[in-house]
Structures are given as C-alpha cells and as structure tokens.
Design an enzyme around this catalytic site. Structure first.
Site, PDB file in Angstrom:
ATOM      1  N   ASP A 187      18.675  97.976  92.797  1.00  0.00           N
ATOM      2  CA  ASP A 187      17.233  98.066  93.056  1.00  0.00           C
ATOM      3  C   ASP A 187      16.886  97.560  94.463  1.00  0.00           C
ATOM      4  OD1 ASP A 187      15.292  99.132  91.407  1.00  0.00           O
ATOM      5  OD2 ASP A 187      15.301  97.435  90.032  1.00  0.00           O
ATOM      6  N   LYS A 214      15.387 106.837  83.076  1.00  0.00           N
ATOM      7  CA  LYS A 214      16.505 106.532  83.980  1.00  0.00           C
ATOM      8  C   LYS A 214      17.832 106.671  83.231  1.00  0.00           C
ATOM      9  CE  LYS A 214      13.658 103.362  86.751  1.00  0.00           C
ATOM     10  NZ  LYS A 214      13.267 101.947  86.955  1.00  0.00           N
ATOM     11  N   GLN A 234      14.098  95.693  84.782  1.00  0.00           N
ATOM     12  CA  GLN A 234      12.868  96.487  84.877  1.00  0.00           C
ATOM     13  C   GLN A 234      11.655  95.575  85.047  1.00  0.00           C
ATOM     14  OE1 GLN A 234      12.688  99.771  85.185  1.00  0.00           O
ATOM     15  NE2 GLN A 234      10.462  99.873  85.201  1.00  0.00           N
TER      16      GLN A 234
HETATM   17  N1  GUN Z   1       8.960  98.933  87.982  1.00  0.00           N
HETATM   18  C1  GUN Z   1       8.333  99.906  88.686  1.00  0.00           C
HETATM   19  N2  GUN Z   1       9.163 100.444  89.614  1.00  0.00           N
HETATM   20  C2  GUN Z   1      10.336  99.790  89.494  1.00  0.00           C
HETATM   21  C3  GUN Z   1      11.578  99.902  90.176  1.00  0.00           C
HETATM   22  O1  GUN Z   1      11.785 100.706  91.102  1.00  0.00           O
HETATM   23  N3  GUN Z   1      12.553  99.055  89.753  1.00  0.00           N
HETATM   24  C4  GUN Z   1      12.358  98.149  88.760  1.00  0.00           C
HETATM   25  N4  GUN Z   1      13.367  97.355  88.427  1.00  0.00           N
HETATM   26  N5  GUN Z   1      11.214  98.017  88.114  1.00  0.00           N
HETATM   27  C5  GUN Z   1      10.207  98.843  88.480  1.00  0.00           C
END
Ligand code: GUN
Length: 299
Positions: free
Chosen positions: A122, A55, A99
């Site tokens: 998110d 990311k 995350q």
């Molecule tokens: N872990 C797996 N997918 C995601 C996501 O889209 N956002 C976050 N913050 N953690 C994740």
C-alpha cells in the site's frame, strides 16, 4: 451518448484491463510459484468489506493468492500487531494490506509502520513514504496516486509544467499524489497546489488549474462554473447515497458533478469506472513487484 462527449472520458476500466492482462502473463512465468497477498480488515465498514472482496477477486483472476484476517471492531492494537508480525515473517506472504479506515481507537500510524517496508504494498509505511519524498524509486507508491499517474500517462495528458490542483490532503491520496507529481522527472515535473478545508481563495486556485484531482469525499462538490475550459479532471470520490431506484439500494457519487464539468473539460474520469479499477490494478502490480523483490533477496 454524443461521440464528442465519449471521447473526453478516461476509461479506467479499459486502461486497468490492459495492465492486468500484461500482469497475468508476467505472473504465469513464475509458475508454480505465486505471489501472495494478505488482507487485514477490522470491523464491518460496508465499503471496506466491498473493497477487500473486490481486491481478492481481482487477485484470484490474475494468479495472486490471497488470504484475509478478519477482526471485530473492538480488536486490540496488540492483536493486530501480532498478526502483522506473523505475516511479516511468513515467506508465503509477499504483500500485506491493512484496509482503512481502521476503528478509531487504533493508532493507524503505528499499525501501518509495523508492516515490513518490503511487504508494504500500500506504500503507507513511513519508510516507503520517505522514499517517495526523496525520489528513491526502490519503494512502493500508494495505489491510488500510482493509478492516477498511470491514467494521466495512458491518456497522453502532459503533466510536466502543468498546474495540478489536488483537493484533499489525505495520506491515501492527496499527500502522496502531490509528492509523486512534483518529482523532478520528465514524466512528472508538475506545479502542485494541495488544497484542503482551510484553503483561502479556492475558487481562483481551481480556475487556474490545468488538471484537477478531486479527493475530498464530498459528493458532487466540483461544479462546472468552478473550472476553466479544457481542464483535465480526475475524480477520486466514492460517496454512497441511498437510491431506492437502484437495484443495490444505493448509488455511488464522485466528488465531481460529472454532467456539468464534462461540458468544460477536455478529459474526465467517470465514477465508477475511472480511478477505482486503477487503484486495485496498482495494488496487484505492487504485490507482484514485492514477490519478485523477495525472490531475488532469497537467491
Ligand atoms: N481505504 C481506501 N483506500 C484504501 C487503500 O488504497 N488502501 C487501504 N489499505 N485502505 C484503503
């Protein structure tokens, strides 16, 4: 590959690329200002390390500044909340992403709800999920559901009136996706069945699906004999399995037995190269939106 098979594949990489190219131009219009995204990661879960790096890389490529706060597995809730509070009050941070999964001793809901809703790119904060439920478009939609919605749109899959079966009721995918697809809008208006480990009669439910979204984290779960002909299949699964033959030592499997299901499907996403790149792209889109919203609040 047989060209008729090739035509069935929904290419998430190429759909993501065209959205990102457009974002690069839009972001450049604000120079020297840049959107800022802050990641918070606790522990060393290998997929989480991989995804945050990925990311950050995409953010840098399209002109989004990013920073990451790393914590040990045994980090306290207080430490995380203090960091989130600082980011909430830092005008150079437009988006905050914690995350997941978080170490199990931490209260995930409490932490996600402490992110300011305006910076919750998110979309997991209760305020943004509430807005999604109420069809209030001023909130942020979680990135994987938003990415799946875009994939269906870009592939001209008709959602309105379709019976969409979602496997998995997670906060990250299943629940918000169900809310998104059943919204009372011409682009949505689907009939959604949200299935989980306690669902009775899964076989007949799957056989009646026009679109199946598999998000249960069970490698190769969906087989060819479980779907009807011409179904559209979206695979959200990403299970790592040891694979000595692969240069990385592991390979990634989806929730769908691709080679079997493609024989029946009219369209299908591959793993990797389907939903994954769209999730990252939607995060970038949300971050840019947060940046623009915060600029207009200032002026
Ligand atoms: N872990 C797996 N997918 C995601 C996501 O889209 N956002 C976050 N913050 N953690 C994740």
């Amino acid at each position: 590959m047989d060209p008729s098979v090739n035509k069935k594949i929904i290419d998430g990489n190429s759909i993501a690329r065209s959205i990102l190219q457009n974002l690069v131009q839009e972001i450049a219009k604000f120079k020297p200002l840049q959107p800022g995204l802050t990641f918070i990661r606790a522990g060393n879960d290998p997929p989480s390390v991989f995804y945050v790096n990925r990311k950050q890389k995409v953010a840098a490529e399209i002109g989004i500044r990013s920073a990451v706060h790393l914590f040990e597995e045994k980090v306290s809730e207080r430490q995380l909340l203090q960091t989130i509070d600082k980011c909430n009050n830092d005008p150079s941070t437009n988006g905050i992403l914690v995350q997941m999964p978080l170490p199990p001793h931490l209260n995930q809901q409490f932490i996600l709800n402490s992110i300011h809703p305006h910076k919750d790119v998110d979309g997991f904060n209760a305020v943004n999920l509430g807005k999604l439920c109420k069809e209030d478009d001023s909130g942020f939609i979680p990135c994987t559901p938003a990415g799946i919605f875009e994939l269906l749109k870009a592939s001209n899959v008709k959602v309105e009136g379709a019976h969409i079966v979602i496997l998995g009721r997670s906060l990250i995918v299943g629940k918000p996706l169900a809310l998104l697809l059943c919204q009372n809008k011409p682009s949505a208006n689907a009939t959604v069945t949200l299935c989980h480990s306690k669902t009775h009669g899964l076989e007949s439910i799957l056989k009646s699906a026009d679109i199946i979204v598999a998000a249960i984290g069970k490698a190769l779960f969906l087989k060819g004999n479980m779907v009807k002909d011409n179904v559209v299949v979206i695979d959200v699964g990403i299970t790592r399995v040891n694979d000595p033959a692969h240069p990385k030592g592991y390979s990634i499997l989806g929730d769908v037995d691709f080679n079997q299901v493609i024989q029946h499907a009219s369209k299908i996403t591959p793993v990797p190269g389907g939903v994954g790149p769209m999730t990252i792209t939607m995060l970038m889109k949300n971050t840019f939106q947060a940046f623009k919203n915060q600029l207009s609040l200032k002026s």
